[in-house]
Design a protein around this motif. Structure first.
Motif, PDB file in Angstrom:
ATOM      1  N   ASP A 342     -45.216   8.641 -18.831  1.00  0.00           N
ATOM      2  CA  ASP A 342     -44.061   8.776 -17.937  1.00  0.00           C
ATOM      3  C   ASP A 342     -42.803   9.207 -18.685  1.00  0.00           C
ATOM      4  O   ASP A 342     -41.687   8.958 -18.222  1.00  0.00           O
ATOM      5  N   LEU A 343     -42.966   9.848 -19.828  1.00  0.00           N
ATOM      6  CA  LEU A 343     -41.804  10.200 -20.646  1.00  0.00           C
ATOM      7  C   LEU A 343     -40.827  11.110 -19.910  1.00  0.00           C
ATOM      8  O   LEU A 343     -39.612  10.974 -20.067  1.00  0.00           O
ATOM      9  N   LEU A 344     -41.319  12.025 -19.101  1.00  0.00           N
ATOM     10  CA  LEU A 344     -40.419  12.921 -18.373  1.00  0.00           C
ATOM     11  C   LEU A 344     -39.484  12.126 -17.464  1.00  0.00           C
ATOM     12  O   LEU A 344     -38.294  12.448 -17.344  1.00  0.00           O
ATOM     13  N   SER A 345     -39.996  11.060 -16.846  1.00  0.00           N
ATOM     14  CA  SER A 345     -39.150  10.196 -16.013  1.00  0.00           C
ATOM     15  C   SER A 345     -38.099   9.492 -16.865  1.00  0.00           C
ATOM     16  O   SER A 345     -36.965   9.274 -16.420  1.00  0.00           O
ATOM     17  N   ALA A 346     -38.468   9.146 -18.098  1.00  0.00           N
ATOM     18  CA  ALA A 346     -37.513   8.514 -19.012  1.00  0.00           C
ATOM     19  C   ALA A 346     -36.381   9.474 -19.357  1.00  0.00           C
ATOM     20  O   ALA A 346     -35.207   9.080 -19.414  1.00  0.00           O
ATOM     21  N   TYR A 347     -36.712  10.743 -19.575  1.00  0.00           N
ATOM     22  CA  TYR A 347     -35.686  11.752 -19.851  1.00  0.00           C
ATOM     23  C   TYR A 347     -34.736  11.899 -18.665  1.00  0.00           C
ATOM     24  O   TYR A 347     -33.515  11.985 -18.840  1.00  0.00           O
ATOM     25  N   GLU A 348     -35.294  11.932 -17.471  1.00  0.00           N
ATOM     26  CA  GLU A 348     -34.466  12.062 -16.273  1.00  0.00           C
ATOM     27  C   GLU A 348     -33.566  10.840 -16.108  1.00  0.00           C
ATOM     28  O   GLU A 348     -32.413  10.953 -15.683  1.00  0.00           O
ATOM     29  N   HIS A 349     -34.085   9.672 -16.460  1.00  0.00           N
ATOM     30  CA  HIS A 349     -33.299   8.440 -16.369  1.00  0.00           C
ATOM     31  C   HIS A 349     -32.111   8.481 -17.324  1.00  0.00           C
ATOM     32  O   HIS A 349     -30.988   8.137 -16.950  1.00  0.00           O
ATOM     33  N   VAL A 350     -32.348   8.917 -18.555  1.00  0.00           N
ATOM     34  CA  VAL A 350     -31.260   9.015 -19.533  1.00  0.00           C
ATOM     35  C   VAL A 350     -30.260  10.083 -19.102  1.00  0.00           C
ATOM     36  O   VAL A 350     -29.045   9.901 -19.212  1.00  0.00           O
ATOM     37  N   LYS A 351     -30.760  11.191 -18.582  1.00  0.00           N
ATOM     38  CA  LYS A 351     -29.880  12.277 -18.142  1.00  0.00           C
ATOM     39  C   LYS A 351     -28.962  11.830 -17.009  1.00  0.00           C
ATOM     40  O   LYS A 351     -27.809  12.276 -16.911  1.00  0.00           O
ATOM     41  N   SER A 352     -29.433  10.923 -16.161  1.00  0.00           N
ATOM     42  CA  SER A 352     -28.627  10.459 -15.028  1.00  0.00           C
ATOM     43  C   SER A 352     -27.403   9.674 -15.471  1.00  0.00           C
ATOM     44  O   SER A 352     -26.412   9.584 -14.735  1.00  0.00           O
ATOM     45  N   GLY A 353     -27.466   9.068 -16.660  1.00  0.00           N
ATOM     46  CA  GLY A 353     -26.341   8.279 -17.160  1.00  0.00           C
ATOM     47  C   GLY A 353     -26.258   6.887 -16.573  1.00  0.00           C
ATOM     48  O   GLY A 353     -25.373   6.106 -16.942  1.00  0.00           O
ATOM     49  N   ARG A 354     -27.173   6.528 -15.691  1.00  0.00           N
ATOM     50  CA  ARG A 354     -27.137   5.215 -15.045  1.00  0.00           C
ATOM     51  C   ARG A 354     -27.988   4.228 -15.836  1.00  0.00           C
ATOM     52  O   ARG A 354     -29.105   3.878 -15.460  1.00  0.00           O
ATOM     53  N   LYS A 355     -27.452   3.783 -16.961  1.00  0.00           N
ATOM     54  CA  LYS A 355     -28.214   2.867 -17.801  1.00  0.00           C
ATOM     55  C   LYS A 355     -27.284   1.917 -18.539  1.00  0.00           C
ATOM     56  O   LYS A 355     -26.120   2.217 -18.782  1.00  0.00           O
ATOM     57  N   GLN A 356     -27.827   0.759 -18.868  1.00  0.00           N
ATOM     58  CA  GLN A 356     -27.128  -0.248 -19.660  1.00  0.00           C
ATOM     59  C   GLN A 356     -28.014  -0.564 -20.863  1.00  0.00           C
ATOM     60  O   GLN A 356     -28.961  -1.312 -20.755  1.00  0.00           O
ATOM     61  N   GLY A 357     -27.719   0.021 -22.004  1.00  0.00           N
ATOM     62  CA  GLY A 357     -28.576  -0.174 -23.164  1.00  0.00           C
ATOM     63  C   GLY A 357     -29.493   1.015 -23.378  1.00  0.00           C
ATOM     64  O   GLY A 357     -29.228   2.124 -22.917  1.00  0.00           O
ATOM     65  N   LYS A 358     -30.623   0.775 -24.047  1.00  0.00           N
ATOM     66  CA  LYS A 358     -31.507   1.859 -24.471  1.00  0.00           C
ATOM     67  C   LYS A 358     -32.749   1.995 -23.598  1.00  0.00           C
ATOM     68  O   LYS A 358     -33.273   1.032 -23.064  1.00  0.00           O
ATOM     69  N   THR A 359     -33.225   3.223 -23.519  1.00  0.00           N
ATOM     70  CA  THR A 359     -34.473   3.562 -22.838  1.00  0.00           C
ATOM     71  C   THR A 359     -35.549   3.762 -23.898  1.00  0.00           C
ATOM     72  O   THR A 359     -35.358   4.532 -24.841  1.00  0.00           O
ATOM     73  N   VAL A 360     -36.681   3.071 -23.747  1.00  0.00           N
ATOM     74  CA  VAL A 360     -37.707   3.055 -24.788  1.00  0.00           C
ATOM     75  C   VAL A 360     -39.057   3.467 -24.203  1.00  0.00           C
ATOM     76  O   VAL A 360     -39.370   3.154 -23.049  1.00  0.00           O
ATOM     77  N   ILE A 361     -39.848   4.163 -25.023  1.00  0.00           N
ATOM     78  CA  ILE A 361     -41.198   4.580 -24.653  1.00  0.00           C
ATOM     79  C   ILE A 361     -42.203   3.700 -25.390  1.00  0.00           C
ATOM     80  O   ILE A 361     -42.147   3.574 -26.614  1.00  0.00           O
ATOM     81  N   ASP A 362     -43.127   3.093 -24.640  1.00  0.00           N
ATOM     82  CA  ASP A 362     -44.181   2.257 -25.219  1.00  0.00           C
ATOM     83  C   ASP A 362     -45.440   3.107 -25.369  1.00  0.00           C
ATOM     84  O   ASP A 362     -46.026   3.543 -24.380  1.00  0.00           O
TER      85      ASP A 362
END
Length: 365
Positions: A342-362
């Motif tokens: 689901d890495l592409l979804s993670a990229y879209e999440h970071v691009k949106s700017g709506r985050k508190q902290g870090k986005t991590v790939i398991d």
């Protein structure tokens, strides 16, 4: 370089030696020994590139744009330098830089130049495209170059990959030994993967560019603008170790600070890479310097300084951050965890700017 190439140029060196007064017989003795040992010399200083038949999964873009990111099967990368290590990735984070590089070709000119210089002009060894993102990671060492002394096979490490190198959003990644250290044992792989890149950037901002320490911070007030992202949340904790710090994100506060004399503003938004992309290395660098001079002499009031901070490799910073984690003085702040698929979804999440902290790939789920 190989022994025959070496012997060919030895004849040219001979002429110079004799012109400088060296004895002919002495040179022949030196030359014959160098020729005899040439194969050993070069094979012991540069590791041979292994012909990998093993493959791995890697997220790659053959052209720029997030829509072009695909999960591909490619060869496991080889170690090309004596100080490099091959790591099997357990977890990796997604940074805004990854999104900008893959989506907008941000920093392309600079990273292509660094890539070219890194391998002495042999761009065929590490082509810029296809491009794999990912600047930091946690993983297990599976192979080391022969000059690596502080890291061993099977060590669990955390670290970074330089922005001009193929990244960690793959099952295996190659990086240099000065960019990694052993992972702190008291935090999970997911937590550890969130910190190396932003940790080094934040540490450089505070210590190197800000020249701040507990001794220097007495009586100072520090404000943070945009303190909800990965670097912001880490800087907030780092500043709390030094002095009372407030995370503020309003434009009004910026104007108030600009009107305060004896203030120093450190920004992480340097225009250098954009200027080089648009104007080339020479003119882009000159334009950036001119902008820095202008903002410090014309835009801001007297007594206010503007500095630009950025990431650069700092193993000491990584080790110091590890100690702070082990002592419980700071903690990783994770926004969301995604599976590798689901890495592409993670990229879209970071691009949106709506985050508190870090986005991590398991990579293990």
């Amino acid at each position: 370089m190989n022994p025959s190439y070496f012997h060919h140029h030895l004849l040219l060196i001979k002429k110079i030696f004799i012109q400088r007064g060296f004895n002919h017989n002495t040179f022949l003795y030196l030359g014959s020994n160098l020729k005899k040992n040439a194969s050993h010399i070069f094979s012991s200083t540069v590791p041979k590139r292994s012909m990998n038949t093993e493959t791995m999964k890697s997220w790659q873009a053959t052209t720029y744009g997030l829509e072009n990111l695909k999960l591909s099967s490619i060869d496991i990368p080889s170690i090309l330098k004596p100080n490099e290590v091959l790591v099997k990735v357990c977890a990796a984070s997604v940074n805004p830089l990854d999104v900008l590089m893959l989506d907008k070709a941000y920093g392309r000119s600079t990273f292509e130049l660094l890539n070219y210089l890194d391998y002495f002009g042999d761009v065929l060894k590490t082509p810029n495209l296809p491009l794999t993102g990912g600047r930091d990671f946690v993983g297990e060492v599976v192979r080391v170059g022969h000059s690596v002394s502080n890291i061993e096979v099977n060590d669990k490490v955390w670290g970074v990959v330089m922005p001009h190198r193929q990244g960690s959003h793959a099952e295996y990644v190659v990086t240099s030994d000065f960019l990694i250290s052993k992972k702190p044992e008291n935090i999970s792989d997911i937590e550890a993967a969130s910190l190396p890149y932003i940790g080094m950037t934040a540490w450089n901002t505070v210590v190197s560019f800000g020249n701040l320490s507990q001794h220097h911070c007495k009586g100072l007030k520090i404000g943070l603008v945009g303190a909800n992202g990965g670097i912001g949340t880490f800087l907030t904790q780092l500043f709390h170790l030094l002095i009372d710090a407030a995370g503020i994100s309003t434009g009004d506060w910026c104007e108030t600070l600009l009107m305060s004399r004896n203030s120093t503003i450190i920004s992480l938004k340097s225009p250098l890479l954009t200027n080089i992309d648009e104007n080339g290395a020479l003119f882009g660098s000159m334009k950036t310097l001119a902008e820095l001079v202008k903002v410090n002499t014309v835009v801001v009031p007297d007594g206010v300084k503007i500095k630009w901070s950025f990431f650069y490799p700092n193993k000491e910073a990584l080790q110091n951050i590890g100690k702070l984690l082990e002592e419980g003085k700071i903690r990783p702040i994770i926004d969301k965890v995604f599976k590798m698929e689901d890495l592409l979804s993670a990229y879209e999440h970071v691009k949106s700017g709506r985050k508190q902290g870090k986005t991590v790939i398991d990579f293990t789920s």
